[in-house]
Write a protein that holds these residues in place. Structure first.
Motif, short mmCIF file in Angstrom:
data_model
loop_
_atom_site.label_atom_id
_atom_site.label_comp_id
_atom_site.label_asym_id
_atom_site.label_seq_id
_atom_site.Cartn_x
_atom_site.Cartn_y
_atom_site.Cartn_z
N ASP A 76 0.85 -1.20 0.00
CA ASP A 76 0.00 0.00 0.00
C ASP A 76 0.88 1.24 0.00
N ALA A 84 -5.80 12.26 6.43
CA ALA A 84 -5.30 11.46 5.30
C ALA A 84 -5.04 12.35 4.09
N ARG A 100 -17.91 6.06 5.82
CA ARG A 100 -17.81 6.20 4.36
C ARG A 100 -19.13 5.79 3.70
N GLY A 158 -13.54 1.89 -1.89
CA GLY A 158 -13.83 2.57 -0.62
C GLY A 158 -12.57 3.15 -0.01
O1 HGY Z 1 -8.03 5.45 4.56
C1 HGY Z 1 -7.87 5.24 3.35
O2 HGY Z 1 -8.79 4.86 2.67
C2 HGY Z 1 -6.51 5.44 2.72
O3 HGY Z 1 -5.82 4.21 2.77
N1 HGY Z 1 -5.76 6.49 3.35
#
Ligand code: HGY
Ligand code: MN
Ligand code: MN
Ligand code: MN
Length: 408
Positions: free
Chosen positions: A89, A131, A286, A355
């Motif tokens: 990731d 984020a 979300r 998502g």
């Molecule tokens: O939280 C998320 O969806 C991303 O990985 N920052």
């Protein structure tokens, strides 16, 4: 030159988290700084000119003959991780971009427009709580003053930490010049679900990113001694927090396509023989429709207030960040699907909603932006179990090179 698999192998020991498993590479930690040095070395050996901009975003430039960088083709991802995160990731997209440069050079491609490989800081928001902080600063999507005052879990402000690592906090914020250099942005990323496995496809493209936000719930109670305080005499915020978490599950499970999570909970002071005086818990909600997200948070807040009142506690809700649902640039997405057919044995390449938030999602509000996903056999992410087969990791380089070549 080293392949994607070899590059990921070379950083596989950086930021290992023996307590949680997986990797913990918060922004500006020694691990993430080590990965920044790794990026500089790998980009420089490919002849890219590396710099770090005022918001801490790293750029590795392969200039066109004209030397002009306006409207460049930009790709890249991030190197920071969630606590106990997987190996792919973020780093997969950065390594694939570097390896794609090798493929383009082997093919003798001369870029008609400049190409940049980028690394965005604090994509996970694991240290400062917001984020995609780098891309939000770059675009001005977040107020720079708010960022300067963001605090990490031990109270360091972003201003102090960024200053320590060579940034000038006074210069944080929307960067018109840098934005002008981005003609198109393409981010390659490990898929954080099972779609490509179920479709038996190694690559896919992004179609949309679910709207998502983060809220902090603080429950204030009465700290006290675990042994001398009778049950009837308590105002215990941990009991309220437990009821809030159960209410969150009930409320979100009743709403189609909603996702609501409490992944982080912090009792204060956090002693085994101490009734907590306060509990902070962070809510991640979300949903495709922002109005539904707002209604879910309001309903959760209402339940939290009821539970708090019953236990003689008080609760406050603070929004920490929010991003609306974004749809990627349709023409760019279609062009990527065509380019990627070569990596998908000529078959049509699926377009996947996700998502998961990404810098490409923030940038999509400002420049044409798109994503390429690579198959993840476990379908699990934000976990040490996140995985990409070595062949698919190496395929990522040629897949991204096909995309970039058709856009250069
Ligand atoms: O939280 C998320 O969806 C991303 O990985 N920052
Ligand atoms: Mn990511
Ligand atoms: Mn992530
Ligand atoms: Mn004692």
């Amino acid at each position: 030159m080293n392949t994607v698999g070899e590059m990921l192998e070379s950083i596989s020991g950086v930021g290992l988290d023996s307590h949680r498993g997986g990797y913990s590479r918060p922004v500006f930690s020694s691990a993430e700084l080590e990965l920044r040095d790794w990026f500089t070395a790998e980009a420089s050996r490919r002849g890219l000119e590396v710099s770090t901009d005022r918001n801490g975003i790293m750029w590795g430039w392969w200039d066109a003959a004209s030397g002009d960088r306006a409207g460049a083709l930009v790709t890249g991802s991030h190197l920071d991780s969630v606590p106990g995160g997987g190996a792919f990731d973020g780093p997969l997209g950065v390594a694939a971009a570097l390896a794609a440069v090798d493929v383009l050079k082997e093919r003798g491609v001369e870029p008609r427009r400049s190409l940049a490989v980028t690394v965005f800081p604090e994509e996970e928001g694991s240290r400062f709580g917001v984020a995609c902080l780098g891309s939000r600063l770059l675009t001005g999507a977040i107020n720079a003053d708010k960022v300067r005052n963001l605090k990490d879990p031990v109270g360091n402000t972003f201003a102090d930490v960024s200053r320590k690592h060579g940034l000038d906090p006074a210069r944080l914020g929307r960067d018109e010049e840098a934005l002008r250099t981005i003609g198109d942005f393409v981010e390659l990323h490990v898929e954080q679900g099972r779609a490509l496995i179920d479709l038996d496809a190694p690559v896919g493209v992004g179609s949309s990113i679910l709207g998502h936000g983060r809220w902090r719930l603080s429950v204030e109670g009465q700290g006290n001694h675990a042994g001398t305080t009778l049950m009837a005499d308590r105002a215990d915020p941990m009991v309220v927090a437990a009821q809030i978490i159960l209410a969150i599950r009930r409320i979100a499970a009743a709403q189609d396509d909603a996702r609501a999570t409490v992944g982080r909970l912090q009792p204060v002071p956090g002693g085994t023989n101490v009734i907590a005086s306060r509990v902070d818990l962070w809510l991640d909600v979300r949903h495709p429709d922002d109005a539904v997200t707002a209604a879910l948070v309001e309903s959760i807040h209402g339940q939290a207030q009821k539970a708090a009142a019953f236990e003689g506690c008080a609760v406050t809700l603070t929004e920490e960040s929010f991003s609306s649902t974004v749809h990627f640039d349709a023409p760019l997405q279609r062009q990527l699907q065509n380019s990627l057919r070569r990596s998908n044995a000529g078959n049509q390449v699926p377009a996947l909603p996700t998502g998961a938030g990404h810098d490409a999602g923030v940038l999509a509000g400002y420049v044409p932006s798109a994503m390429v996903y690579i198959r993840n056999p476990t379908g699990i992410s934000h976990s040490p179990e996140e995985y990409v087969e070595r062949d698919d990791a190496d395929l990522a380089a040629t897949a991204l090179a096909d995309v970039l070549e058709d856009l250069l």
